[in-house]
Design a protein around this motif. Structure first.
Motif, PDB file in Angstrom:
ATOM      1  N   SER A 114       0.848  -1.200   0.000  1.00  9.47           N
ATOM      2  CA  SER A 114       0.000   0.000   0.000  1.00  9.47           C
ATOM      3  C   SER A 114       0.875   1.238   0.000  1.00  9.47           C
ATOM      4  O   SER A 114       1.901   1.287   0.689  1.00  9.47           O
ATOM      5  CB  SER A 114      -0.912   0.018   1.226  1.00  9.47           C
TER       6      SER A 114
ATOM      7  N   THR B 196      -8.545   8.635  -9.437  1.00  7.36           N
ATOM      8  CA  THR B 196      -9.835   8.818  -8.788  1.00  7.36           C
ATOM      9  C   THR B 196     -10.544   9.998  -9.415  1.00  7.36           C
ATOM     10  O   THR B 196      -9.947  10.771 -10.155  1.00  7.36           O
ATOM     11  CB  THR B 196      -9.645   9.006  -7.261  1.00  7.36           C
TER      12      THR B 196
ATOM     13  N   ARG C 122      -8.207   4.401  -2.544  1.00  7.42           N
ATOM     14  CA  ARG C 122      -9.048   5.063  -1.554  1.00  7.42           C
ATOM     15  C   ARG C 122      -8.496   6.462  -1.350  1.00  7.42           C
ATOM     16  O   ARG C 122      -7.287   6.664  -1.356  1.00  7.42           O
ATOM     17  CB  ARG C 122      -9.018   4.329  -0.209  1.00  7.42           C
ATOM     18  N   SER C 123      -9.368   7.416  -1.151  1.00  6.97           N
ATOM     19  CA  SER C 123      -8.948   8.806  -0.952  1.00  6.97           C
ATOM     20  C   SER C 123      -9.273   9.244   0.476  1.00  6.97           C
ATOM     21  O   SER C 123     -10.280   8.833   1.042  1.00  6.97           O
ATOM     22  CB  SER C 123      -9.689   9.716  -1.923  1.00  6.97           C
ATOM     23  N   VAL C 124      -8.406  10.079   1.034  1.00  9.25           N
ATOM     24  CA  VAL C 124      -8.635  10.658   2.353  1.00  9.25           C
ATOM     25  C   VAL C 124      -8.242  12.128   2.309  1.00  9.25           C
ATOM     26  O   VAL C 124      -7.365  12.521   1.540  1.00  9.25           O
ATOM     27  CB  VAL C 124      -7.837   9.932   3.463  1.00  9.25           C
TER      28      VAL C 124
ATOM     29  N   VAL D 117      -4.140   9.928  -1.483  1.00 12.47           N
ATOM     30  CA  VAL D 117      -4.709   8.749  -2.133  1.00 12.47           C
ATOM     31  C   VAL D 117      -3.918   7.529  -1.678  1.00 12.47           C
ATOM     32  O   VAL D 117      -2.684   7.515  -1.721  1.00 12.47           O
ATOM     33  CB  VAL D 117      -4.663   8.875  -3.675  1.00 12.47           C
ATOM     34  N   GLU D 118      -4.630   6.519  -1.205  1.00  8.16           N
ATOM     35  CA  GLU D 118      -4.017   5.237  -0.857  1.00  8.16           C
ATOM     36  C   GLU D 118      -4.172   4.313  -2.064  1.00  8.16           C
ATOM     37  O   GLU D 118      -5.279   4.108  -2.559  1.00  8.16           O
ATOM     38  CB  GLU D 118      -4.714   4.621   0.361  1.00  8.16           C
TER      39      GLU D 118
ATOM     40  N   LEU E  77       0.763   5.613   0.149  1.00  6.12           N
ATOM     41  CA  LEU E  77       0.011   6.818   0.461  1.00  6.12           C
ATOM     42  C   LEU E  77       0.640   7.966  -0.328  1.00  6.12           C
ATOM     43  O   LEU E  77       1.813   8.287  -0.139  1.00  6.12           O
ATOM     44  CB  LEU E  77       0.059   7.097   1.961  1.00  6.12           C
TER      45      LEU E  77
ATOM     46  N   TYR F 134     -13.208   7.549   4.426  1.00  4.35           N
ATOM     47  CA  TYR F 134     -12.606   7.405   3.102  1.00  4.35           C
ATOM     48  C   TYR F 134     -13.517   8.023   2.048  1.00  4.35           C
ATOM     49  O   TYR F 134     -14.753   7.986   2.166  1.00  4.35           O
ATOM     50  CB  TYR F 134     -12.430   5.925   2.742  1.00  4.35           C
ATOM     51  N   ASP F 135     -12.918   8.542   0.987  1.00  2.00           N
ATOM     52  CA  ASP F 135     -13.616   8.965  -0.231  1.00  2.00           C
ATOM     53  C   ASP F 135     -14.651  10.064  -0.018  1.00  2.00           C
ATOM     54  O   ASP F 135     -15.601  10.182  -0.789  1.00  2.00           O
ATOM     55  CB  ASP F 135     -14.268   7.750  -0.920  1.00  2.00           C
TER      56      ASP F 135
END
Length: 108
Positions: A22, A105, A54-56, A87-88, A24, A63-64
């Motif tokens: 993963s 995304t 996934r977005s933070v 973005v992860e 970031l 998330y998202d």
């Protein structure tokens, strides 16, 4: 703790992301008009190549989601809302190479 850090800069060769790891990635600030909120979702092409995205945003525990900020939170800038977008990215089936400016995304 930083295990590895890349600077995309003008790197035309991109960065290789390894399967099962993963990452970031800091994308920068996202700014929305005051009183608006946003929802982020992975591009459909990303799902077809089996990459989880996934977005933070800073200050949000979901998330998202880009929440509706108010002046009281201090996340406003010139009447607009702004927050740091991250973005992860997790390649699941094989290694993938990403490039600066690649759309992973989308904002709805």
């Amino acid at each position: 703790l930083t295990l590895q850090q890349w600077d995309f800069g003008d790197n035309e060769e991109g960065v290789l992301l390894l399967k099962g790891q993963s990452y970031l990635i800091r994308c920068g600030k996202v700014t929305l008009p005051s009183g608006c909120r946003g929802v982020l979702s992975p591009k459909s092409s990303i799902g077809r190549i089996d990459v989880m995205v996934r977005s933070v945003v800073d200050g949000c525990g979901l998330y998202d989601v880009i929440p509706e900020y108010t002046a009281a939170t201090g996340n406003t800038q010139g009447g607009s809302q702004c927050a740091e977008l991250w973005v992860e990215v997790t390649p699941r089936s094989f290694n993938v190479k990403i490039y600066r400016g690649l759309a992973l995304t989308q904002l709805m």
